[in-house]
Scaffold this active site. Structure first.
Site, short mmCIF file in Angstrom:
data_model
loop_
_atom_site.label_atom_id
_atom_site.label_comp_id
_atom_site.label_asym_id
_atom_site.label_seq_id
_atom_site.Cartn_x
_atom_site.Cartn_y
_atom_site.Cartn_z
N GLU A 1 21.93 44.48 67.91
CA GLU A 1 20.60 44.25 67.11
C GLU A 1 21.03 43.18 65.94
O GLU A 1 21.85 43.40 64.98
CB GLU A 1 20.31 45.49 66.25
CG GLU A 1 19.12 45.37 65.26
CD GLU A 1 18.73 46.77 64.58
OE1 GLU A 1 19.58 47.58 64.34
OE2 GLU A 1 17.37 46.86 64.64
N ASN B 1 14.31 48.36 54.48
CA ASN B 1 13.24 47.21 54.91
C ASN B 1 11.72 47.51 54.65
O ASN B 1 10.95 46.60 54.82
CB ASN B 1 13.55 46.91 56.61
CG ASN B 1 13.26 47.92 57.37
OD1 ASN B 1 13.57 49.14 57.08
ND2 ASN B 1 13.34 47.67 58.83
N CYS C 1 12.95 47.06 62.77
CA CYS C 1 13.49 47.55 63.93
C CYS C 1 12.86 46.92 65.10
O CYS C 1 13.54 47.37 66.10
CB CYS C 1 13.36 48.76 63.67
SG CYS C 1 11.62 49.55 63.43
N GLU D 1 15.26 57.63 63.61
CA GLU D 1 14.47 56.38 64.12
C GLU D 1 15.42 55.15 63.82
O GLU D 1 15.86 54.86 62.84
CB GLU D 1 13.18 56.18 63.03
CG GLU D 1 12.03 57.29 63.34
CD GLU D 1 11.16 57.03 64.29
OE1 GLU D 1 11.37 55.99 64.98
OE2 GLU D 1 10.45 57.78 64.82
N LEU D 2 16.03 54.62 64.95
CA LEU D 2 17.13 54.04 64.77
C LEU D 2 16.71 52.30 65.35
O LEU D 2 15.64 51.92 65.30
CB LEU D 2 18.53 54.27 65.58
CG LEU D 2 18.48 55.67 65.38
CD1 LEU D 2 19.71 56.24 66.17
CD2 LEU D 2 18.80 55.90 63.84
P1 NAP Z 1 21.46 52.16 57.14
O1 NAP Z 1 22.55 51.38 56.40
O2 NAP Z 1 21.78 53.14 58.11
O3 NAP Z 1 20.69 53.02 55.72
C1 NAP Z 1 19.56 53.75 56.04
C2 NAP Z 1 19.72 55.02 54.93
O4 NAP Z 1 20.77 55.80 55.37
C3 NAP Z 1 20.07 54.58 53.44
O5 NAP Z 1 19.29 55.27 52.77
C4 NAP Z 1 21.47 54.63 53.39
O6 NAP Z 1 22.03 54.81 52.11
C5 NAP Z 1 21.62 56.04 54.17
N1 NAP Z 1 23.02 56.41 54.53
C6 NAP Z 1 24.06 55.55 54.71
N2 NAP Z 1 25.24 55.97 55.29
C7 NAP Z 1 24.89 57.41 55.38
C8 NAP Z 1 25.32 58.48 55.89
N3 NAP Z 1 26.68 58.59 56.22
N4 NAP Z 1 24.60 59.83 55.71
C9 NAP Z 1 23.69 59.97 55.36
N5 NAP Z 1 22.80 58.57 55.00
C10 NAP Z 1 23.27 57.57 54.93
O7 NAP Z 1 20.22 51.36 57.73
P2 NAP Z 1 19.47 50.14 56.74
O8 NAP Z 1 20.52 48.96 56.60
O9 NAP Z 1 18.90 50.47 55.48
O10 NAP Z 1 18.21 49.80 57.63
C11 NAP Z 1 18.60 48.98 58.92
C12 NAP Z 1 18.38 49.61 60.14
O11 NAP Z 1 17.40 50.57 60.07
C13 NAP Z 1 18.31 48.78 61.40
O12 NAP Z 1 19.21 49.38 62.37
C14 NAP Z 1 16.87 49.21 61.70
O13 NAP Z 1 16.70 48.93 63.25
C15 NAP Z 1 16.74 50.46 61.29
N6 NAP Z 1 15.33 51.03 61.34
C16 NAP Z 1 14.73 51.57 62.29
C17 NAP Z 1 13.27 51.96 62.07
C18 NAP Z 1 12.55 52.65 63.13
O14 NAP Z 1 11.41 53.46 62.95
N7 NAP Z 1 13.19 52.81 64.29
C19 NAP Z 1 12.59 51.48 61.04
C20 NAP Z 1 13.32 50.33 60.19
C21 NAP Z 1 14.80 50.25 60.17
P3 NAP Z 1 22.47 53.59 51.45
O15 NAP Z 1 21.41 52.36 51.07
O16 NAP Z 1 22.99 54.18 50.08
O17 NAP Z 1 23.60 52.86 52.23
#
Ligand code: NAP
Length: 484
Positions: A385, A160, A291, A256-257
């Protein structure tokens, strides 16, 4: 002005030990509005992950040997290079992330600041003198601690904010004298390629910054679990964060979730139009894929009806469409499947008795800004979420009930309260269990040097350059006594 031309990137390579190399099968990267392939990145094989960590271990030695002023100069150089390519970065983010160009430009501006702040922080990584003689056993001893880089930082980032959330890991890691292996989100890896070019040109030593691509479930986990990695810094979903706590082993870990971001609007607010407009930006920019996107808005008693009216009007006024169009506020979601999931959650709420006062419409990957009322706490649009352009307005009997409702979540990243009453401000500060409490602005407010991170299910640790540096360095305590 409408869309000039679409973005094309071509075939990218991985970046390991200062070399651009081929890697495995090409992964297509799409324009999120048109669905066209705009470039490819190679999927890392296991040997590429091994090579990247080995290169980073060498790079970490080179980075740790650099004096602070030189690390600062490299980071400042990176910031300047991003500035000189601002429009190219913004258009690439708009294309690969589907983020409206105006917000993509804002993200690039923030990333320039993140690198600039890191350049400044690189000069002030300090220790502290510890008065050991505070206890009898310390009499005659002199003690202080220093901070040293941890070594190799694995950075795993979400789709994002493909530039600034990468910057929030890479810039502090380099400022502290670490090496980085970055695995960006598979949906948005091209911005990271451009950043790698910037870092190479800015003079990061070979192996100081490495970039690999591939699915999180394989490449991401190989990297995070690798014994050569000293620290894993992850931003993404709660499910993956939870899994990482089990696979990383004994390493430093920042998570950071997500959040189900609440807002409380007290009865004493004066300019409700302004509040509604700020909340509409906070709820719908980047199609709610933030997020700290506004999700649950609690309007206290007599404010509820006018709040619904002003907020739904502000939502309906947002321009929806092609993110590369200058006029657009809200582009597509990251893919059609996600848009269908969000649509499913809206429909579920409507079938359960909720009412949509704006939006509730989808076309392909685009979901219109949606405002729901008459939702119930057990509905997914309230409890989980949404990560889409959907916000609910709920009524609260009084301020205390709104505080309790805001806290009734497994998450705790940021929250906002709109009020002119100092006593309510103090109550909110004392009573709300969130990593960030914003008074009189949207909860999606973030300045890039403030400590940022969550409590409860929203994660572990803090970012915000200086705070990330603390988590990317180890304390080494020194105790000296006079030789007898
Ligand atoms: P995501 O599906 O968890 O993916 C995040 C990253 O993790 C991607 O690079 C993904 O790779 C990788 N990943 C997936 N499965 C993994 C595993 N088993 N082991 C290690 N890495 C893995 O999240 P997203 O859909 O990209 O982002 C949305 C989420 O991020 C939301 O929940 C949002 O709230 C959160 N977020 C939090 C913050 C904060 O600062 N707190 C900021 C922004 C977003 P792939 O792309 O190849 O799947």
């Amino acid at each position: 002005m409408a869309v000039r031309e679409r973005v094309r990137f071509g075939e990218a390579k991985q970046f390991i030990g200062g070399q651009w190399t081929d890697g495995g099968t090409p992964i297509p990267v799409r324009d999120k509005y048109t669905g066209e392939v705009i470039g490819t990145v190679p999927e890392a094989r296991r040997e590429d992950v091994e090579a990247a960590v080995a290169a980073a271990q060498e790079g970490a030695k080179a980075m740790a040997a650099l004096p602070a002023w030189r690390r600062a100069e490299i980071l400042r150089g990176a910031a300047e290079r991003i500035r000189s390519q601002k429009e190219e970065f913004a258009r690439l983010i708009a294309a690969e992330a589907g983020k409206a160009l105006k917000w993509a430009r804002a993200e690039v501006e923030r990333a320039i600041w993140t690198f600039t702040i890191a350049a400044e922080e690189a000069r002030r990584i300090e220790g502290e003198v510890i008065p050991l003689d505070a206890v009898p056993a310390g009499e005659g001893y002199f003690g202080f601690y220093i901070r040293r880089p941890v070594g190799v930082v694995a950075a795993i980032t979400p789709f994002n904010f493909p530039l600034n959330l990468v910057a929030h890991k890479v810039a502090p890691a380099l400022a502290a004298g670490n090496a980085v292996v970055l695995k960006p989100a598979s949906a948005t890896p091209l911005t990271a390629v451009r950043l790698a070019q910037v870092l190479e040109a800015a003079g990061v030593p070979a192996g100081g910054f490495n970039l690999i691509f591939g699915p999180g479930g394989t490449v991401g986990e190989w990297l995070a679990a690798h014994p050569g990695v000293a620290k894993v810094s992850f931003t993404g979903s709660r499910a993956v964060g939870d899994r990482l706590t089990r696979v990383v082993g004994i390493k430093k870990l920042t998570l950071e979730l997500g959040n189900t971001t609440p807002v409380i609007v007290a009865e004493d607010v004066k300019d409700l139009d302004w509040v509604a407009r700020r909340l509409a930006v906070g709820a719908f920019y980047n199609s709610g894929q933030v997020c700290i996107s506004v999700q649950r808005i609690y309007g206290v008693r007599r404010i509820f009806e006018p709040l619904v009216e002003t907020f739904s009007r502000a939502a309906s006024e947002m321009v929806v469409g092609d993110p590369l169009d200058e006029r657009v506020d809200v582009g597509p979601l990251i893919d059609e499947r996600e848009a269908m999931r969000v649509e499913g959650w809206i429909q579920e709420a409507l079938h359960g008795g909720a009412e949509a006062v704006a939006g509730a419409r989808r076309e392909g990957p685009v979901v219109w800004p949606t405002v729901l009322i008459r939702v119930r706490p057990e509905m997914r649009v309230v409890r989980e979420e949404v990560f889409g352009p959907v916000a609910s307005v709920l009524d609260a009997e009084d301020f205390e009930e709104a505080l309790a409702a805001a806290n009734a979540t497994e998450y705790g990243l940021q929250v906002a309260v709109f009020t002119r009453d100092i006593n309510r401000v103090l109550r909110a500060i004392q009573g709300l269990d969130f990593g960030g409490i914003i008074i009189n602005d949207t909860p999606s407010y973030r300045a890039d040097h403030m400590p940022y991170g969550g409590v409860k299910g929203s994660g572990l640790g803090r970012e915000g350059v200086r705070y990330a540096i603390e988590e990317m360095t180890n304390i080494h305590m020194v105790v000296i006594r006079p030789a007898p």
